[in-house]
Design a protein around this motif. Sequence first.
Motif, PDB file in Angstrom:
ATOM      1  N   ALA A  21      71.557  85.122   8.144  1.00 36.18           N
ATOM      2  CA  ALA A  21      72.816  84.976   7.400  1.00 36.18           C
ATOM      3  C   ALA A  21      73.303  86.365   6.999  1.00 36.18           C
ATOM      4  CB  ALA A  21      72.566  84.119   6.170  1.00 36.18           C
ATOM      5  N   CYS A  22      74.554  86.447   6.551  1.00 36.82           N
ATOM      6  CA  CYS A  22      75.123  87.708   6.052  1.00 36.82           C
ATOM      7  C   CYS A  22      74.183  88.294   5.001  1.00 36.82           C
ATOM      8  CB  CYS A  22      76.490  87.442   5.437  1.00 36.82           C
ATOM      9  SG  CYS A  22      77.230  88.840   4.599  1.00 36.82           S
ATOM     10  N   PRO A  23      73.844  89.573   5.025  1.00 33.04           N
ATOM     11  CA  PRO A  23      74.368  90.639   5.875  1.00 33.04           C
ATOM     12  C   PRO A  23      73.490  90.935   7.101  1.00 33.04           C
ATOM     13  CG  PRO A  23      73.107  91.626   4.130  1.00 33.04           C
ATOM     14  CD  PRO A  23      72.940  90.132   3.992  1.00 33.04           C
ATOM     15  N   GLY A  24      72.607  90.018   7.484  1.00 32.89           N
ATOM     16  CA  GLY A  24      71.685  90.268   8.602  1.00 32.89           C
ATOM     17  C   GLY A  24      72.387  90.706   9.886  1.00 32.89           C
TER      18      GLY A  24
ATOM     19  N   GLU B 153      63.238  79.237  -1.948  1.00 38.30           N
ATOM     20  CA  GLU B 153      63.046  78.389  -0.769  1.00 38.30           C
ATOM     21  C   GLU B 153      64.310  78.382   0.096  1.00 38.30           C
ATOM     22  OE1 GLU B 153      60.828  76.626   1.716  1.00 38.30           O
ATOM     23  OE2 GLU B 153      59.998  77.309  -0.201  1.00 38.30           O
ATOM     24  N   SER B 154      65.447  78.315  -0.559  1.00 39.47           N
ATOM     25  CA  SER B 154      66.721  78.300   0.158  1.00 39.47           C
ATOM     26  C   SER B 154      66.944  79.625   0.903  1.00 39.47           C
ATOM     27  CB  SER B 154      67.852  78.035  -0.834  1.00 39.47           C
ATOM     28  OG  SER B 154      69.055  77.885  -0.153  1.00 39.47           O
ATOM     29  N   LEU B 155      66.630  80.729   0.247  1.00 47.71           N
ATOM     30  CA  LEU B 155      66.763  82.033   0.908  1.00 47.71           C
ATOM     31  C   LEU B 155      65.877  82.091   2.155  1.00 47.71           C
ATOM     32  CD1 LEU B 155      66.769  84.652  -2.013  1.00 47.71           C
ATOM     33  CD2 LEU B 155      68.716  83.834  -0.710  1.00 47.71           C
TER      34      LEU B 155
ATOM     35  N   THR C 111      68.172  90.646  -5.276  1.00 45.13           N
ATOM     36  CA  THR C 111      68.627  90.217  -3.945  1.00 45.13           C
ATOM     37  C   THR C 111      70.103  90.569  -3.760  1.00 45.13           C
ATOM     38  OG1 THR C 111      67.032  88.409  -3.994  1.00 45.13           O
ATOM     39  CG2 THR C 111      68.788  88.238  -2.372  1.00 45.13           C
ATOM     40  N   ALA C 112      70.899  90.309  -4.802  1.00 43.16           N
ATOM     41  CA  ALA C 112      72.330  90.659  -4.729  1.00 43.16           C
ATOM     42  C   ALA C 112      72.498  92.166  -4.542  1.00 43.16           C
ATOM     43  CB  ALA C 112      73.049  90.197  -5.994  1.00 43.16           C
TER      44      ALA C 112
END
Lengths: 84, 141
Positions: A21-24, B72-74, B19-20
């Motif tokens: 997903a972004c930013p990958g 988990e979602s990440l 993470t952000a």
Amino acid sequence: MDQEELKNLSVDKVVDARGTACPGPLLAAKKAVGEIDPGQIMEVLSADEATNRDIPKWAQKKGHEYLGTIEDSGYFRIFMKKGQ
Amino acid sequence: MENKKMTIGLFSGSVDRLTAAGVLISGAAADDMDIDIFVLLQGARAFLKGMGDTPEKLGMSENSEMKEEFLESLKKLNVMPWMEFFRAAKELANVKIYVCGLAGKVWGGEKVEDFDEIVDGIVGIGECITSMEESDIHLFI
């Protein structure tokens, strides 16, 4: 470029970033563009809608030429030519 | 043309904000920006040696009761752990990570060796302010 021209392009490097997903995909594109020569064509595969907006803008900003996008089933094929 | 510069005051040591921050740093690195990160107070704990790869040891700044679902979602979205964003950005661009001397001491980190190897040094606040003065973008996270 129109869709037919894009489909017939001879591509020098394909970056398959569909698993991220972004930013990958942007990171993968940035890394890969360093591995090709100016004038060569790179195709980025991404299933991420945000990347489909990001990569054309990023390419133009960094002096590369955005050639167009083909929307395939469930993912985008984004084409760019590396600048000088 | 000279690269643009981004300076971040990274106060947070929580996994969601880190993470952000990682996502933002990645975008700036892809844009060839020079990036200075100053790790302040709570942030320094996350950069102690061994902490970067153990997100379960870090808190969440918001929706803390949903931390497990968040992580988990990440993972399902194949998003790299926060520290990997910082490592990837360092590979792509001129990224420097400095820990505030006071912050280090708060968590028992006196020397640069006490922190993850991506940390470039321990500095005072003067250096942080000078970097902010010189940068095109500065953020506090």
